[in-house]
Scaffold this active site. Structure first.
Site, PDB file in Angstrom:
ATOM      1  N   ASN A 166      71.885  49.558  71.897  1.00  0.00           N
ATOM      2  CA  ASN A 166      71.706  50.968  71.540  1.00  0.00           C
ATOM      3  C   ASN A 166      73.016  51.742  71.455  1.00  0.00           C
ATOM      4  OD1 ASN A 166      71.612  50.483  74.416  1.00  0.00           O
ATOM      5  ND2 ASN A 166      71.098  52.636  74.685  1.00  0.00           N
ATOM      6  N   GLY A 242      71.290  46.847  80.667  1.00  0.00           N
ATOM      7  CA  GLY A 242      70.090  46.392  79.987  1.00  0.00           C
ATOM      8  C   GLY A 242      68.854  46.755  80.783  1.00  0.00           C
ATOM      9  N   GLY A 243      67.804  45.978  80.642  1.00  0.00           N
ATOM     10  CA  GLY A 243      66.542  46.270  81.298  1.00  0.00           C
ATOM     11  C   GLY A 243      66.449  45.693  82.694  1.00  0.00           C
ATOM     12  N   THR A 246      65.463  41.865  82.950  1.00  0.00           N
ATOM     13  CA  THR A 246      66.605  41.013  82.619  1.00  0.00           C
ATOM     14  C   THR A 246      67.658  41.088  83.705  1.00  0.00           C
ATOM     15  OG1 THR A 246      66.174  41.410  80.276  1.00  0.00           O
ATOM     16  CG2 THR A 246      68.309  40.467  80.845  1.00  0.00           C
ATOM     17  N   GLY A 247      67.832  42.274  84.299  1.00  0.00           N
ATOM     18  CA  GLY A 247      68.774  42.426  85.397  1.00  0.00           C
ATOM     19  C   GLY A 247      68.449  41.524  86.566  1.00  0.00           C
ATOM     20  N   GLU A 262      73.572  48.657  85.177  1.00  0.00           N
ATOM     21  CA  GLU A 262      72.837  49.872  84.797  1.00  0.00           C
ATOM     22  C   GLU A 262      71.588  49.398  84.086  1.00  0.00           C
ATOM     23  OE1 GLU A 262      70.902  52.266  82.799  1.00  0.00           O
ATOM     24  OE2 GLU A 262      72.575  52.121  81.383  1.00  0.00           O
ATOM     25  N   CYS A 296      68.922  54.983  77.458  1.00  0.00           N
ATOM     26  CA  CYS A 296      68.526  54.962  78.865  1.00  0.00           C
ATOM     27  C   CYS A 296      68.385  56.356  79.450  1.00  0.00           C
ATOM     28  CB  CYS A 296      69.525  54.136  79.683  1.00  0.00           C
ATOM     29  SG  CYS A 296      71.209  54.757  79.617  1.00  0.00           S
TER      30      CYS A 296
END
Length: 494
Positions: A166, A242-243, A246-247, A262, A296
């Protein structure tokens, strides 16, 4: 309003010399992957689809350069990053095209991102003069009375960075600028959808004088290049944006390494009864639907005082319906596509799920291909995914409240905690609400969607680990090193 027809597909004005970069060389890996424009599916180019072997070569090259002790003093780092900031602005047209074509930003949004990235590099360069330590109070304990010492800030070593689609330029700058000015090496895996922007940025760093053996760009998938990168034994710190899910995978794969993450937000805005309804509505719409909600910091949940709820909601719906959905290349476009049709279908499904549970669509609520119209919902159940998860799409919910205590409680009823906004004419109530909101930042008389690149950026809960923002990332990417000297054991004439 129908989606405007995209212009005929034309080649990008810039293509990378090869599909990846490491050890100061442009290289093509064993496999490649295509890059397409999400608006019309047009082919833009191919990049390396890096696997474990390519990632190992890239990381080993950077680690070897760091271990060699080759001098790259702080003043040279500052000069190189300053030069890169100037080059970004000189190549604004090229970067704007690449950002917009391969991603989901309109040309206006892409142009703005170039300015942001230049500022991020400028701030990074300034940190070269801030890599300072301090003396240590050895004389404050009997065991240290015969010693003196200090600490300095030293690089952590090799940084592995993974960035999302993004903000494909500025978030790359937020990883690479602080890592490089701190004296580290860095290997970056850009988002699968937007690797060309990162490769264009790499060319700028080379042209600005950043040593090519200090950084690498390895495009690829999360399961391929991403997993190999964060799990590599020579990586000392992982920086991921990212999300949340996934983190979690990144943390498991990285193991016992430093991490800086983040992971997004489910951001709330509170509109109190004494707020200027019209200006609050304008700010909320701008904060909810920029980059088609793929941000975000996007406003996702709005809680508005019952006394002004009807007027505020009417203002939001009017402003939302005035937004132009269309081609990213059109200067008049406000809302472009999502990153791909799969994501647009996901957003559509979440909206449908909310409506089946009783929510009402006040604006938008439809999809064409990768485009999802900016959507305003009300009457949304508290357990609907558009209320509990990060939508990462153009969806805004509005719910009334009777008391400020209720509004704060509902805003805090989330596992995330990135940023929030509160609109009010009263200073005391603004400060009280700001203190009670469980987030990393509160914007008073603004939406959650505001950030300067010098801010400490992050939040509690699912929103991440640590803080980004240039100064704070530099601190995370360096660590103290102590020197203690025992007096009397060293001869002055030795």
């Amino acid at each position: 309003m129908p989606v405007a027809e995209p212009a005929a597909a034309v080649p990008l004005i810039w293509q990378p010399p090869a599909g990846a970069l490491w050890s100061g060389r442009w290289v093509d890996g064993a496999s490649s992957m295509p890059v397409h424009d999400p608006e019309d599916g047009s082919f833009l180019g191919r990049v390396t689809d890096a696997g474990p072997a390519e990632v190992d070569e890239a990381v080993t090259g950077v680690a070897t350069a760091i271990a060699s002790g080759e001098s790259w003093p702080a003043w040279r780092r500052r000069e190189a990053l300053d030069a890169a900031a100037h080059l970004l602005l000189r190549r604004r047209e090229l970067l704007t095209e690449v950002i917009s074509r391969e991603g989901c930003k309109t040309v206006r949004e892409a142009d703005s991102e170039v300015s942001r990235a230049a500022e991020t590099l400028r701030l990074s360069a300034q940190q070269a003069g801030c890599l300072t330590g301090e003396t240590l109070p050895f004389s404050d304990t009997p065991r240290g009375h015969d010693r003196l010492g200090w600490y300095t800030r030293e690089p952590v070593g090799v940084v592995a960075a993974i960035t999302p689609f993004n903000d494909p330029l500025n978030l790359v700058a937020h990883k690479m600028g602080p890592a490089l000015v701190g004296g580290n090496g860095i290997v970056l895996k850009p988002a699968e959808a937007t690797p060309l922007t990162a490769l264009a940025f790499a060319q700028i760093l080379l042209d600005a004088g950043v040593p090519g053996n200090r950084f690498a760009i390895v495009p690829g998938t999360g399961s391929g290049a991403g997993r190999a990168l964060v799990g590599h034994p020579l990586v000392d710190l992982v920086s991921f944006t990212g999300g949340y899910r996934t983190g979690n995978e990144v943390a498991r794969t990285a193991g016992a390494k430093k991490t800086l993450m983040e992971l997004g937000g489910n951001n709330a805005v509170l509109v109190l009864g004494d707020a200027d309804s019209e200006s609050a509505a304008r700010a909320v719409v701008a904060g909810a639907f920029g980059v088609a909600g793929q941000n975000c910091l996007s406003v996702q949940r709005v809680f508005v005082d019952t006394r002004i709820a009807a007027r505020f909601t009417r203002d939001v719906v009017k402003a939302t319906e005035a937004l132009r959905v269309g081609s990213k290349a059109d200067e008049r476009t406000d809302i472009g596509p999502l990153v791909n049709e799969r994501e647009a279908r996901r957003v559509e499904e979440w909206v449908r799920e909310a409506c089946e549970s009783g929510a009402e669509v006040l604006a938008g609520g439809r999809r064409e291909g990768a485009f999802h119209w900016p959507t305003v919902l009300t009457g949304v159940p508290a357990d609907a995914r558009v209320m509990t998860e990060e939508v990462f799409g153009p969806v805004l919910t509005i719910e009334p409240f009777d008391t400020v205590d209720e509004a704060v409680a509902r805003a805090n009823d989330t596992l995330y905690g990135l940023q929030a906004g509160v609109f009010t004419a009263g200073l005391e109530i603004a400060l009280d609400v700001a203190q009670r909101l469980r987030v990393g930042a509160v914007m008073v008389n603004d939406s959650s969607d505001f950030r300067i690149d010098a801010m400490p950026f992050g939040g509690p809960g699912r929103s991440g680990i640590g803080r980004e923002g240039v100064r704070y990332a530099v601190e995370a990417m360096t660590e103290p090193k102590i020197v203690a000297v025992r007096r009397g054991a060293i001869r002055a004439d030795s």
